[in-house]
Design an enzyme around this catalytic site. Structure first.
Site, PDB file in Angstrom:
ATOM      1  N   TRP A  15       0.848  -1.189   0.000  1.00  0.00           N
ATOM      2  CA  TRP A  15       0.000   0.000   0.000  1.00  0.00           C
ATOM      3  C   TRP A  15       0.888   1.245   0.000  1.00  0.00           C
ATOM      4  O   TRP A  15       1.871   1.303   0.741  1.00  0.00           O
ATOM      5  CB  TRP A  15      -0.889  -0.022   1.240  1.00  0.00           C
ATOM      6  CG  TRP A  15      -2.000   0.993   1.217  1.00  0.00           C
ATOM      7  CD1 TRP A  15      -1.920   2.280   1.629  1.00  0.00           C
ATOM      8  CD2 TRP A  15      -3.337   0.782   0.756  1.00  0.00           C
ATOM      9  NE1 TRP A  15      -3.135   2.915   1.463  1.00  0.00           N
ATOM     10  CE2 TRP A  15      -4.030   2.010   0.923  1.00  0.00           C
ATOM     11  CE3 TRP A  15      -4.025  -0.315   0.222  1.00  0.00           C
ATOM     12  CZ2 TRP A  15      -5.369   2.169   0.587  1.00  0.00           C
ATOM     13  CZ3 TRP A  15      -5.355  -0.152  -0.117  1.00  0.00           C
ATOM     14  CH2 TRP A  15      -6.011   1.065   0.064  1.00  0.00           C
ATOM     15  N   HIS A  45       0.291  -6.157   6.293  1.00  0.00           N
ATOM     16  CA  HIS A  45      -0.737  -6.248   5.241  1.00  0.00           C
ATOM     17  C   HIS A  45      -0.115  -6.636   3.898  1.00  0.00           C
ATOM     18  O   HIS A  45      -0.555  -6.180   2.840  1.00  0.00           O
ATOM     19  CB  HIS A  45      -1.488  -4.917   5.130  1.00  0.00           C
ATOM     20  CG  HIS A  45      -2.248  -4.571   6.359  1.00  0.00           C
ATOM     21  ND1 HIS A  45      -3.586  -4.847   6.524  1.00  0.00           N
ATOM     22  CD2 HIS A  45      -1.841  -4.019   7.523  1.00  0.00           C
ATOM     23  CE1 HIS A  45      -3.981  -4.453   7.723  1.00  0.00           C
ATOM     24  NE2 HIS A  45      -2.937  -3.950   8.350  1.00  0.00           N
ATOM     25  N   HIS A  49      -3.569 -11.398   2.939  1.00  0.00           N
ATOM     26  CA  HIS A  49      -3.504 -11.152   4.381  1.00  0.00           C
ATOM     27  C   HIS A  49      -4.893 -11.091   5.020  1.00  0.00           C
ATOM     28  O   HIS A  49      -5.892 -10.825   4.356  1.00  0.00           O
ATOM     29  CB  HIS A  49      -2.731  -9.857   4.676  1.00  0.00           C
ATOM     30  CG  HIS A  49      -3.423  -8.621   4.170  1.00  0.00           C
ATOM     31  ND1 HIS A  49      -3.292  -8.167   2.880  1.00  0.00           N
ATOM     32  CD2 HIS A  49      -4.260  -7.751   4.783  1.00  0.00           C
ATOM     33  CE1 HIS A  49      -4.011  -7.083   2.715  1.00  0.00           C
ATOM     34  NE2 HIS A  49      -4.623  -6.793   3.863  1.00  0.00           N
ATOM     35  N   ASP A  51      -7.161  -9.184   7.851  1.00  0.00           N
ATOM     36  CA  ASP A  51      -7.301  -8.005   8.696  1.00  0.00           C
ATOM     37  C   ASP A  51      -7.901  -8.410  10.037  1.00  0.00           C
ATOM     38  O   ASP A  51      -8.903  -9.133  10.078  1.00  0.00           O
ATOM     39  CB  ASP A  51      -8.260  -6.982   8.067  1.00  0.00           C
ATOM     40  CG  ASP A  51      -7.629  -6.174   6.953  1.00  0.00           C
ATOM     41  OD1 ASP A  51      -6.408  -6.282   6.754  1.00  0.00           O
ATOM     42  OD2 ASP A  51      -8.369  -5.434   6.287  1.00  0.00           O
ATOM     43  N   HIS A  55      -7.594  -3.264  13.098  1.00  0.00           N
ATOM     44  CA  HIS A  55      -6.997  -2.507  11.990  1.00  0.00           C
ATOM     45  C   HIS A  55      -7.854  -1.299  11.623  1.00  0.00           C
ATOM     46  O   HIS A  55      -7.328  -0.246  11.268  1.00  0.00           O
ATOM     47  CB  HIS A  55      -6.827  -3.435  10.779  1.00  0.00           C
ATOM     48  CG  HIS A  55      -6.454  -2.759   9.506  1.00  0.00           C
ATOM     49  ND1 HIS A  55      -5.391  -1.886   9.404  1.00  0.00           N
ATOM     50  CD2 HIS A  55      -7.009  -2.823   8.257  1.00  0.00           C
ATOM     51  CE1 HIS A  55      -5.299  -1.450   8.153  1.00  0.00           C
ATOM     52  NE2 HIS A  55      -6.271  -1.988   7.450  1.00  0.00           N
ATOM     53  N   HIS A 155     -14.933  -1.316   5.361  1.00  0.00           N
ATOM     54  CA  HIS A 155     -14.353  -1.936   6.552  1.00  0.00           C
ATOM     55  C   HIS A 155     -15.270  -1.776   7.765  1.00  0.00           C
ATOM     56  O   HIS A 155     -15.489  -2.728   8.530  1.00  0.00           O
ATOM     57  CB  HIS A 155     -12.994  -1.293   6.869  1.00  0.00           C
ATOM     58  CG  HIS A 155     -11.866  -1.758   6.011  1.00  0.00           C
ATOM     59  ND1 HIS A 155     -11.544  -1.155   4.819  1.00  0.00           N
ATOM     60  CD2 HIS A 155     -10.958  -2.758   6.189  1.00  0.00           C
ATOM     61  CE1 HIS A 155     -10.498  -1.769   4.283  1.00  0.00           C
ATOM     62  NE2 HIS A 155     -10.108  -2.737   5.097  1.00  0.00           N
ATOM     63  N   GLU A 167      -7.851 -10.143   2.296  1.00  0.00           N
ATOM     64  CA  GLU A 167      -7.621  -9.354   1.085  1.00  0.00           C
ATOM     65  C   GLU A 167      -6.403  -9.885   0.333  1.00  0.00           C
ATOM     66  O   GLU A 167      -5.547 -10.549   0.906  1.00  0.00           O
ATOM     67  CB  GLU A 167      -7.404  -7.881   1.469  1.00  0.00           C
ATOM     68  CG  GLU A 167      -8.616  -7.253   2.125  1.00  0.00           C
ATOM     69  CD  GLU A 167      -8.334  -5.934   2.810  1.00  0.00           C
ATOM     70  OE1 GLU A 167      -9.258  -5.099   2.861  1.00  0.00           O
ATOM     71  OE2 GLU A 167      -7.198  -5.730   3.315  1.00  0.00           O
TER      72      GLU A 167
END
Length: 201
Positions: A15, A45, A49, A51, A55, A155, A167
């Site tokens: 990211w 992440h 992965h 979450d 998070h 989320h 994800e």
């Protein structure tokens, strides 16, 4: 058995602004060490992965709160290519039959650059998934919210319903249908997320 985990390597895209992925040998047999030993530096992440709710919700559960029973069991893979966003009308057109649903949105199984656009999830779609008894949501996208989102409505909707999120799946070779999913994280205490090794059989 099908591996639906992204291949990880030194420099794997992360990211924007997150910790880069770096792997290097710190002890080298070719330089006289008795063994080869590597050092991994990365975000939690990375690639495929899981979450933890913490998070995206300050009082949410950390990684150790995620039940293993949610991460292992029957699942359904859905072809969602062509959907700019997963919405409730699209989900209602499906026959959702499992507590774990994985969505193939058309992301390639290997990222050379981090995706700037990808299929996200609308809160009304999450409400519908909850009505259908879904406990785990999986996607090949890097997030359930757009890259530029700051309030993270997707989320937050998953958090309201207690649905866990995986994800970055690699689903390009998987046919839609029913499978058994195994997606196990590292046993990281107090963590916000963890890479997982995800397989279907």
């Amino acid at each position: 058995m099908t591996d639906i985990t992204r291949r990880l390597y030194d420099g794997h895209p992360v990211w924007p602004g997150d910790t880069p992925c770096s792997f290097e040998l710190t002890w080298k047999m070719r330089e006289g060490a008795s063994v080869n030993v590597g050092k991994l530096t990365t975000t939690t992440h990375l690639g495929t992965h899981l979450d933890a709710p913490w998070h995206y919700v300050e009082d949410g559960g950390k990684l150790e709160s995620v039940p293993l029973s949610v991460l292992i069991g029957p699942c359904q893979v859905v072809d969602a290519r062509g959907q700019r966003a997963l919405d409730a009308p699209f989900l209602r057109s499906l026959e959702l039959r499992a507590e774990r649903v994985l969505f193939y949105t058309g992301q390639p199984d290997e990222w050379r650059d981090f995706p700037q656009e990808f299929t996200h999830v609308l809160p009304a779609a999450v409400d519908y998934l909850a009505e259908r008894g879904v406990k785990l949501f999986g996607t090949d996208a890097p997030s359930v919210d757009p890259l530029t989102s700051k309030d993270l409505p997707g989320h937050k909707a998953f958090a309201r319903h207690g649905i866990y999120i995986v994800e970055g799946l690699a689903l390009g070779t998987v046919r839609p249908g029913g499978y058994e999913l195994i997606a196990l994280p590292l046993r990281l205490e107090g963590a916000d997320a963890s890479p997982v090794r995800a397989i279907l059989r």
